[in-house]
Every structure is written in C-alpha cells, then in structure tokens.
Scaffold this motif. Structure first.
Motif, PDB file in Angstrom:
ATOM      1  N   TYR A 264       0.853  -1.258  -0.010  1.00  0.00           N
ATOM      2  CA  TYR A 264       0.083  -0.037   0.090  1.00  0.00           C
ATOM      3  C   TYR A 264       0.869   1.303   0.010  1.00  0.00           C
ATOM      4  O   TYR A 264       1.558   1.633   0.908  1.00  0.00           O
ATOM      5  N   GLN A 350      -4.871   3.159   6.778  1.00  0.00           N
ATOM      6  CA  GLN A 350      -3.951   3.282   5.680  1.00  0.00           C
ATOM      7  C   GLN A 350      -2.505   3.772   6.047  1.00  0.00           C
ATOM      8  O   GLN A 350      -1.522   2.942   5.412  1.00  0.00           O
ATOM      9  N   HIS A 354       0.970   1.687   4.857  1.00  0.00           N
ATOM     10  CA  HIS A 354       2.075   2.144   4.178  1.00  0.00           C
ATOM     11  C   HIS A 354       3.339   1.985   5.317  1.00  0.00           C
ATOM     12  O   HIS A 354       4.364   1.706   4.451  1.00  0.00           O
ATOM     13  N   MET A 360      -2.120  -4.713  -0.025  1.00  0.00           N
ATOM     14  CA  MET A 360      -3.340  -3.888   0.369  1.00  0.00           C
ATOM     15  C   MET A 360      -4.358  -4.934   0.233  1.00  0.00           C
ATOM     16  O   MET A 360      -5.443  -5.275   1.117  1.00  0.00           O
TER      17      MET A 360
END
Length: 492
Positions: A264, A350, A354, A360
């Motif tokens: 992600y 999120q 990361h 993801m």
C-alpha cells in the motif's frame, strides 16, 4: 478541421489468428462458438475483412495531457468498425486497437504489440468481473507481423509480435471529444456533439436546453466519481488520467501503463513517464478526476449562460465521491454504515499499511477472518513484504485491530453475514502486474495458456477458488523492479 471523425479502413495484416476471446462478451454480441472458431472471425477482428454494414472510422478529439493542453489527438491506432444492438437492446461500439494508421496517427504506424494488447484484453474483463464500470474486450488477434517498439524510450527498440484487441463499449466518447471543438471555437459542433451524446447515451434524461445539459453534466460528474471510488476500493491505478482517457460514460477506458497496488503506497504510479511528477499516483486519482471535470466544464461552458449549473455538477462529483468513499470504508471494514470516526479508523489503517509495507489486497481480504472478540494477526501473516517493518509496526497494528474489533462488536452484525459482505468488497484476486507479465512471457513464447488461466481466475475475483491460491499470492521479490512487473511505459 471541424470534423468529429474520419472514415478510415483497417490495414490488413499477414496472418490474423485468434489468440483469446471473452466468452461472455461474444455471447452478449450473438457470436456462436462456430463463429468464433471460423477463420472469418480472425480476419474481421484482425482488420482484414468487414462484416456487412460495417463503416470503419476514427474519432477526432483533443485533451489535456499531464496537466497541459495537447491540442488535437484523436484515435491514432483505434478504428471503430461500427455499432451493433444486442438481443437485450443494448448498443455496443466495436473498436479495433492496433489495426493500422488513421488520420490522427501523427506519423506512427497505428499498430500495437502483443504485451500491451494482452494487458488491455485481460484488464478489461478483470475490471468488469470486479464490478467496475469499464470498456470490455471481445477478442485478441495475433497479426503475424513484427512491430518495432522502444519499450523504455531509451534508444533500444526491438521487434515484438503484433496484435489487435477488439474492445467494446456503448460509447468511446471522451472528455477530450468536447474539448477540441471548444478549443477551436466551434460552438455549433460542440452543441451537435452534446445533443448526439445525450440522445444516444443518456436517453433517460429529461428536459431541454440548459436544463438538459446541466442534468447531463451532473450525471457525467457522478459517474466519474463512482468509477474512481471503485478504483480506490480495489487498488487500481490508471496511470495516465489525461482528459482524452476519461470516458463520458464513466467507464474505465484506455488501459495503458496501469497497475495494481501491491504494498500500500498512495504515492505509487505505474507510469514511467509520470515517475518524476507522480501526477497520476494512486492517492491523487480522486483529485485528478475533479481537475479533469473542471476542464470538461470549461469546454461545455458555451452551452450555458452562466457557470452555476456547471459548478453544481462539480459539487455533485464531490458529494458522490465522498458518499462512495464512505460506502467503501464500511464495506471494506465490515461495518453496517460509515460514521465519522470510521473515516479516521480507515485513515489510521492506511497509514499503518504504508509504514508496514503491507499488501493492500491480502490485508483487507485477511481482515474478514480476524476474530473481533479476540483480534490477532495470524490471518494477516502473509500480507507483509518486509519483516522488519512489520515487526516495528506490530504494536500499533494490534492496537488498531482491537479498535476495529470493538467497533465491529458494537455494530452488532451477524458474523457470517459480515464476513461475506467483506469478501464481496475485498477481492481475493486482482490482475497484479507480475501475473500479467508472466502470461505475456508465455504468450511471446507461443503459449497462450497463461492468458486463459488468468482470464478464468479473474472471472470470479471475490470467490475463494481452491487450488488457485498462486494467483492470490503477494508480489514475489524478483518482480519488485522487473520491467512490466512494477512500472510500465506508454509504449505499445
């Protein structure tokens, strides 16, 4: 000058041969198995013959490319054969991509190579089965001739096998179709094109004059919001969101250097041409769509006495996207609805994904199997690319899972229904770049089996599909920087 299209004939190829086709699209268009197997099918959809009634043409349009007005562009290697109406009364335009030069080819050969054609063919169908508005693909035809391309624009051109994709959509009109007459000051053509588009593609809209144009623009804005929200839901990155690549119908169109998020990263772009500015990065797609709609609004402004109706359409985009995004949050997290604090819950996740370099697709799919009463990480074990980053993030991730579990329990939904809903929003299988590249490698060696396997798996992206786990695996280390598996150029 002043033309919206030009008649043009496909340029014949030496040895058209059907390499793959979409069974669903063929059936929808009324082609039998015998039709598809016939040499005549490959001739027509390779550009060597026409069926009765076909009147090929190439469309003329302009566009903003990477934020700058590029002037006239047009179908440089796409040739529409005409329209058919299926048994359900739906209209479909059949378009060959790679069938030779057109008046808009700008000294190019109008051809396409096998690798990019496979990518477009597979992704068109994969996106459809994911439930995302998209152009479709009917067929992939090998041409029997070599096409010279410089894949990385680095002065090392090579011969590659050529191919033609037949892509299918109710309309291939783009934002740029309206920008070109506006830029030329041709308001009569602009109005005729808008009237034609509304009459053919938006017949459900009522009213007349400015009221009708306003309703039409607002619907274009809403459809654009919906398709971009879908991209964000599944981790799709278009890669080249120029206004000439934006569909008036809100379809995903023009599959070039697209990519799928593995780890992600909202700043990732699959497009080598965009590597410096990253204008078309994953996380920017919603704002770029809005920017493109502003350009469309400007192009349509001569049809309005003032800008209020156009601003209302742009406001509709923002409202529709925010609603769709909240719907995505609820669906992906297994919640009945999305409250304001759930937006924060997703944003926090999120950020963790990361920093942890988490996959993801695998993470959200695994989240459905985490027990909210006793949240633990085993269902997510295979979703990380870097053990050190995962270890560093684990305390924060466990704290987040506890927050999420408490929220799910408070929601009070049935566990089985919640898991099924999450799986319906979080695909197990997406067309990862490395999977497509493996199929391309086999196809260039003469084996189309990889394309057929991927096409079959991507027909049911939300199902478990026992025995197909290899297609759901995270990106292998060898694919991290390999050409075609990470970033791609527009060369095709």
């Amino acid at each position: 000058d002043g033309a919206a299209w030009s008649p043009v004939m496909p340029t014949p190829v030496p040895a058209p041969r059907l390499l793959a086709h979409s069974a669903e699209m063929a059936a929808r268009l009324g082609f039998s198995d015998a039709d598809i197997a016939s040499p005549g099918f490959a001739r027509v959809f390779g550009g060597n013959a026409l069926m009765p009634g076909m009147q090929p043409f190439a469309a003329n349009y302009g566009g903003h490319q990477f934020g700058h007005w590029a002037g006239q562009l047009g179908d440089g290697r796409a040739i529409s054969l005409g329209e058919v109406v299926d048994r359900e009364g739906a209209r479909w335009e059949l378009q060959l991509k790679g069938a030779g030069p057109t008046p808009y080819s700008r000294r190019a050969d109008g051809r396409a190579v096998l690798r990019s054609s496979i990518r477009e063919f597979l992704c068109s169908e994969a996106m459809h089965h994911l439930g995302i508005p998209t152009t479709r693909a009917l067929s992939l035809v090998g041409t029997g001739e070599a096409v010279v391309r410089d894949m990385f624009y680095d002065g090392h051109p090579r011969e590659e096998p050529g191919a033609v994709v037949c892509r299918v959509a109710p309309s291939f009109l783009r934002f740029g179709s309206f920008e070109l007459p506006y830029a030329r000051g041709d308001v009569p053509l602009l109005r005729r094109l808008a009237d034609f588009c509304i009459r053919r593609d938006f017949p459900h809209l009522g009213g007349e004059g400015e009221a009708l144009y306003a309703a039409w623009f607002a619907e274009v804005c809403a459809r654009t919001a919906v398709v971009v929200a879908h991209w964000m839901r599944v981790g799709f990155v278009h890669g080249v969101m120029n206004t000439d690549n934006m569909s008036i119908l809100g379809l995903t169109i023009d599959y070039g250097p697209y990519g799928w998020i593995d780890d992600y990263d909202p700043d990732w772009t699959p497009n080598t041409t965009d590597a410096q500015g990253r204008r078309y990065r994953f996380g920017w797609q919603p704002r770029i769509a809005h920017w493109n709609l502003v350009r469309l609004a400007q192009a349509l402004s001569p049809l309005f006495a003032d800008t209020a109706a156009l601003q209302a359409g742009l406001d509709r985009y923002e409202a529709t996207f925010l609603a769709a995004e909240r719907g995505n949050i609820a669906a992906k997290l297994g919640l009945a609805d999305c409250r304001d604090e759930d937006v924060d819950l997703m944003r926090d996740l999120q950020a963790l994904l990361h920093s942890a370099e988490a996959d993801m697709t695998l993470f959200f799919r695994g989240l459905a199997d985490v027990d909210p009463d006793a949240p633990d990480a085993p269902p997510l074990a295979g979703a990380f690319y870097d053990d050190a980053k995962r270890a560093a993030t684990e305390p924060a991730l466990m704290a987040w899972l506890a927050r999420h579990g408490a929220r799910v329990i408070a929601d009070g939904s049935d566990a089985g229904a919640r898991r099924a809903a999450m799986q319906a929003a979080n695909p197990k299988f997406v067309l990862r770049n490395y999977l497509a590249q493996q199929a391309i490698d086999r196809a260039e060696a003469g084996d189309m089996g990889g394309v057929e396997e991927l096409l079959e798996v991507m027909r049911r992206p939300y199902d478990e599909q026992p025995g197909k786990e290899a297609f759901a695996a995270r990106r292998p280390d060898w694919a991290r920087d390999r050409a075609g598996c990470s970033m791609l150029s527009c060369s095709s």
